[in-house]
Every structure is written in C-alpha cells, then in structure tokens.
Scaffold this active site. Structure first.
Site, PDB file in Angstrom:
ATOM      1  N   ASP A  76       0.833  -1.201   0.000  1.00 35.01           N
ATOM      2  CA  ASP A  76       0.000   0.000   0.000  1.00 35.01           C
ATOM      3  C   ASP A  76       0.868   1.251   0.000  1.00 35.01           C
ATOM      4  O   ASP A  76       2.012   1.217   0.463  1.00 35.01           O
ATOM      5  CB  ASP A  76      -0.861   0.055   1.268  1.00 35.01           C
TER       6      ASP A  76
HETATM    7  N1  URA Z   1      -1.211  -5.926   4.080  1.00 34.06           N
HETATM    8  C1  URA Z   1      -1.677  -4.659   4.061  1.00 34.06           C
HETATM    9  O1  URA Z   1      -2.671  -4.348   4.700  1.00 34.06           O
HETATM   10  N2  URA Z   1      -0.995  -3.754   3.343  1.00 34.06           N
HETATM   11  C2  URA Z   1       0.126  -4.040   2.636  1.00 34.06           C
HETATM   12  O2  URA Z   1       0.696  -3.165   1.983  1.00 34.06           O
HETATM   13  C3  URA Z   1       0.580  -5.362   2.668  1.00 34.06           C
HETATM   14  C4  URA Z   1      -0.115  -6.291   3.392  1.00 34.06           C
END
Ligand code: URA
Length: 236
Positions: A105
């Site tokens: 993310d």
């Molecule tokens: N889980 C999440 O919530 N975000 C990420 O970027 C990776 C795994």
C-alpha cells in the site's frame, strides 16, 4: 542493422523510448565516445559502443532481481495517473525493465522485490507456493491473547476465511502495540483488514521479510541486488 538510437536504447531496457529520448536530448548518451543529441540518429548496436552517462549499454537485458525498502508515500506501480512518486523512481541507475512482484500500500513501507524475471515473479506470487510474508504492524490499543489466537486461526474477511497466520507481540506501549504477523496470502490490504476486523486500527505497517529473506538494515528508499542465495531464502 541500423536503427534509431532511442529505439535501440528502449530495446536495451533503458525504460521507455520517451525516457531514452530525454537522455539523448540531455546529452547523456554517447556513441563511440561522442555525445549524440540529434534525435533519430541511426546506429548499428552490433557495431558501435553506446553509453549512458559513461556506462556502456548492453543489448541483452540481464536478469536482475532487487530488494527495495519502499518508503511510505510511494505507489507500487510503474506509472501513476495522479503523478505520485512510484517505486521505480528510486531505481534510477537500473536500466533493466524491472517490475514490482506484488504490491505494498501507499502507506506501507518495507521489503518489495522487483525483477525482470517473469518466472520468478510467478513463483513468488503463486498461492500454491505459500511464500511467507512477515510484517511489523503497530496497532492501536492492546490486542488480547484471544484476539491474537483468532487471527492466527483465521477470521472471516470479505466472505472468505484467512489462512492460518503467526502472530507475536513485539512491544507494548501505553496506547499501541507492535505485532509481528506472518501470512502467506496476498489479499489487498490484508493485514490492515485483519486487525481492523478485530477492532485494532493499523497505525504503521512495514513488511520485514519474504520467506527467510529479511530486509536487514537496508535504509528506506535504498535497494540491493539479490544473489542466487538470497533468492533461495525467499522460498524457505
Ligand atoms: N497488508 C496490508 O494491509 N498492506 C500491505 O501493503 C501489505 C499487506
């Protein structure tokens, strides 16, 4: 065979043809030691030495795999329509056309593998290989033992149960807790959604390892080239 210089550079893995043109315009490209800025100059890559910023361009793109410590605020795509920074902005010296294996993310930091090896990417991403991904999540409040146990056993998330996970409390602060969580699925925002489902907002999230390949002391924004031995660690 003679071809336009920007096309030769693009084929050699120097990003897009447009980027190659920018390099040429900026006087960063030499052919047989001479700077060439005239767009459309024809060259025979088999017969001349082409260099960018003095580094020779090799025509056969080498297979390369990198481990990047992605900082927050970078998008895990090659281009962003909204113009936000993208992870490949951090790989300016890499001429090979690497792409991210999976995603993190915008607000997640940590280990991100990039490669131009499609087979390797496939092996890392294929669910049947169950590659472990370990995160450090700083979450609001103090999850109870029961909450951790539920998350370990699997919870219902968007109509589908999560696979067993491993959780360990690393640090308890007054208002938040840092938990290490290892999962081998890659659902979108999975760690955030898992904790949110149990009433704990994720305040900060960092991926610290793929399999047994840890991020180590790699600073945010930096990358390193992975060796064969490193690659083997991903699968153990
Ligand atoms: N889980 C999440 O919530 N975000 C990420 O970027 C990776 C795994």
């Amino acid at each position: 065979m003679e071809e336009r210089l920007q096309k030769v550079l693009a084929r050699a893995g120097i990003a897009s043809r447009r980027t190659a043109e920018e390099y040429i315009k900026a006087g960063r490209v030499t052919v047989d030691g001479k700077v060439v800025t005239a767009m459309g100059t024809k060259v025979d890559p088999a017969r001349c030495r082409i260099a960018i910023d003095g580094t020779p361009v090799t025509m056969a793109e080498e297979i390369i795999t990198l481990l990047l410590n992605k900082p927050t605020g970078y998008v895990t795509t090659l281009k962003d329509p909204q113009g936000r920074p993208v992870v490949t902005d951090l790989l300016k010296e890499i001429t090979a056309r690497v792409f991210p294996v999976g995603r993190l993310d915008l607000d997640t930091e940590g280990a991100l593998i990039l490669t131009n090896d499609g087979d390797l990417a496939q092996r890392i991403l294929h669910p049947s290989n169950e590659i472990k991904k370990t995160y450090h999540a700083r979450v609001a409040g103090h999850p109870t033992g029961k909450t951790l146990q539920k998350l370990e056993q699997g919870i219902e998330l968007e109509g589908k149960k999560t696979w067993p996970a491993r959780l360990t409390v690393l640090k308890k602060n007054t208002r938040d807790t840092t938990v290490e969580i290892t999962i081998h699925e890659g659902r979108k925002r999975q760690v955030r959604l898992m904790f949110a489902a149990m009433g704990h907002r994720v305040l900060a999230l960092k991926r610290v390892a793929y399999g047994s390949l840890g991020l180590g002391s790699l600073p945010p924004g930096k990358y390193r080239v992975l060796s064969k031995r490193d690659l083997a660690l991903i699968f153990t």
